[in-house]
Design an enzyme around this catalytic site. Structure first.
Site, PDB file in Angstrom:
ATOM      1  N   HIS A   9      -9.091  -1.994  -0.439  1.00  0.00           N
ATOM      2  CA  HIS A   9      -9.504  -3.391  -0.620  1.00  0.00           C
ATOM      3  C   HIS A   9     -10.941  -3.444  -1.135  1.00  0.00           C
ATOM      4  CE1 HIS A   9      -6.177  -5.555   1.673  1.00  0.00           C
ATOM      5  NE2 HIS A   9      -5.877  -4.270   1.759  1.00  0.00           N
ATOM      6  N   ASP A 106      -9.976 -11.931   1.429  1.00  0.00           N
ATOM      7  CA  ASP A 106      -8.532 -11.754   1.558  1.00  0.00           C
ATOM      8  C   ASP A 106      -8.037 -11.927   2.997  1.00  0.00           C
ATOM      9  OD1 ASP A 106      -9.657  -9.315   2.332  1.00  0.00           O
ATOM     10  OD2 ASP A 106      -8.561  -8.094   0.895  1.00  0.00           O
ATOM     11  N   SER A 347      -3.611   3.271  -7.480  1.00  0.00           N
ATOM     12  CA  SER A 347      -2.990   4.433  -8.126  1.00  0.00           C
ATOM     13  C   SER A 347      -1.996   4.010  -9.205  1.00  0.00           C
ATOM     14  CB  SER A 347      -2.279   5.306  -7.083  1.00  0.00           C
ATOM     15  OG  SER A 347      -3.214   5.891  -6.206  1.00  0.00           O
ATOM     16  N   GLY A 365       4.375  -0.730   3.067  1.00  0.00           N
ATOM     17  CA  GLY A 365       3.927  -2.032   2.585  1.00  0.00           C
ATOM     18  C   GLY A 365       4.303  -2.347   1.152  1.00  0.00           C
TER      19      GLY A 365
END
Length: 449
Positions: A9, A106, A347, A365
């Site tokens: 993040h 976020d 990635s 996730g």
């Protein structure tokens, strides 16, 4: 900038900060105090981007000194979330002193009302793809407070979701998503933490391109009835730091595009048996390989986790490494021809702009939806075959996936290579990123009017 305390993040928030600073804007970045040193090298405009350290409170269950998700096992995320929420007073003081125009955030679902009371506009910046967030984190899921997903709720996409059949989840992938609706310590679930953040922000922001994720962005915009700002791909600039000599020397010993590089990000810790299947599968390909993974659960070191006789058998052509590695430089080395990845969002972008063939083994996730997008929508990658009920994969399935994209004359390999090249060329198109950032800046100014 106030991201969740995780490397995956903090990094994209800092990439966005650099883009804003390039346009002459001052950026203040709230970051855990001992974590700042890990990011100073990514701050390309220190005269405009200022880090403000936050003291991460000690809470029950959080190891001493832990500040980010990289410091703890994934299942301890709720404990870190408790500490994260307890930084609220420090954040308030920072906002009162700084009086910024905007704050990008976020996970801090409590931030919009606080910011509004101080006259600051809030923008939710997603570090995940529109494809993955619109699969789970939308009002169409109709999950009310106190309710929980069952694994069967998440097998099918939500109503109105684009490309429904190709993105449908397997049972083990759906089970993984159930975690989002769990409430911890009497607190808020991750589902409601994120949906509240999005609902109460002024606008939503994605690192995305309409050319790639257009239908998913449109769907998300309708779900939240909010403007979505797109930054474009925000690709990291080519690094001028040379690859560490030991890796450069080792890779130079192999022919062009022959080495398989495998890495699953900064947080992933595998079960020992799956770790062993993975490295045995790479051994079975007969190709040279470099693996960068953390020691699996229950193991202090990588060495104790390796299968018996493995190191002797692969000596000279296979390396398993546990420490940080220069991934960007590894992927751009001429000898590296295949990237075996977990398909984390960072990635995913790195793989798309590389020249490597891509093999995907998503672990948790949003990675499951990202992998489906890459394999079934863009058709630029191959996934490793897995058991539907629990996601188990074998050394044979790892070997098969790698060989399909790496064997000379493979029809599948040629198809994914051609599709990959098309999207790589698009993402590296001159002025693409500049055009997106300029439009992004115009919309930010409109929000402030």
């Amino acid at each position: 900038m106030f991201p969740w305390f995780a490397m995956g993040h903090i990094t994209p928030f800092l990439h966005l900060s650099n883009k804003l600073a390039e346009k002459g804007h001052k950026v203040t970045f709230l970051i855990p105090s001992n974590t700042q040193n890990k990011f100073n090298h990514l701050n390309h405009h220190p005269h405009l981007i200022q880090f403000i350290p936050l003291a991460v409170p000690q809470v029950d269950g959080l190891p001493l000194g832990a500040e980010t998700m990289s410091d703890i096992p994934v299942h301890q995320a709720p404990v870190l979330a408790v500490a994260f929420d307890l930084t609220k007073d420090q954040v308030k003081i920072a906002l009162e002193n700084l009086k910024p125009n905007l704050i990008f955030f976020d996970f801090a679902y409590w931030l919009p009302p606080l910011a509004e009371s101080l006259g600051v506009k809030c923008i939710f910046f997603s570090v995940c793809s529109a494809v993955s967030t619109s699969y789970i984190l939308v009002p169409a899921r109709k999950l009310y407070k106190g309710q929980h997903f069952s694994e069967h709720d998440l097998i099918e996409p939500p109503k109105g979701y684009p490309s429904g059949s190709s993105m449908k989840h397997l049972l083990f992938e759906a089970k993984d998503g159930v975690y989002f609706s769990s409430e911890f310590n009497g607190g808020i679930s991750f589902f409601h933490r994120l949906t509240t953040s999005m609902t109460e922000s002024q606008a939503l922001c994605y690192r995305a391109c309409t050319e790639m994720e257009g239908p998913f962005i449109d769907y998300f915009e309708k779900q939240y009835n909010k403007e979505i700002l797109l930054t474009g791909p925000i690709l990291p600039k080519p690094s001028h730091t040379p690859l560490e000599e030991r890796w450069a020397k080792w890779l130079d010993g192999f022919k062009q595009e022959s080495v398989v590089y495998c890495a699953f990000g900064s947080e992933c810790v595998m079960e020992k048996d799956q770790f062993q299947e993975l490295v045995l599968g790479l051994e079975q390909t007969g190709l040279p390989f470099l693996v960068r993974l953390k020691p699996p659960f229950g193991c202090e070191t990588l060495e104790e986790a390796l299968p018996e006789g493995f190191e002797e058998r692969v000596k000279g052509r296979g390396v398993v490494h546990g420490d940080w590695i220069q991934q960007q430089q590894i992927l751009s080395h001429a000898s590296v021809g295949c990237f075996v990845s977990h398909c984390g969002f960072g990635s995913m972008w790195e793989s798309l702009v590389s020249s490597c063939q891509i093999v995907l083994v998503p672990q948790a996730g949003d990675q499951h939806a990202n992998a489906k997008f890459m394999t079934k929508e863009l058709k630029v990658a191959m996934d490793v075959e897995r058991r539907e009920e629990d996601g188990w994969f074998t050394k044979e399935s790892v070997c098969k996936a790698v060989k399909l994209v790496m064997d000379e004359g493979s029809e599948v390999g040629e198809q994914v290579r051609a599709n990959h090249l098309k999207w790589k060329d698009f993402l590296l198109t001159e002025d693409l990123e500049t055009s997106y950032i300029n439009n992004f800046m115009i919309k930010l100014h409109d929000i402030l009017k």
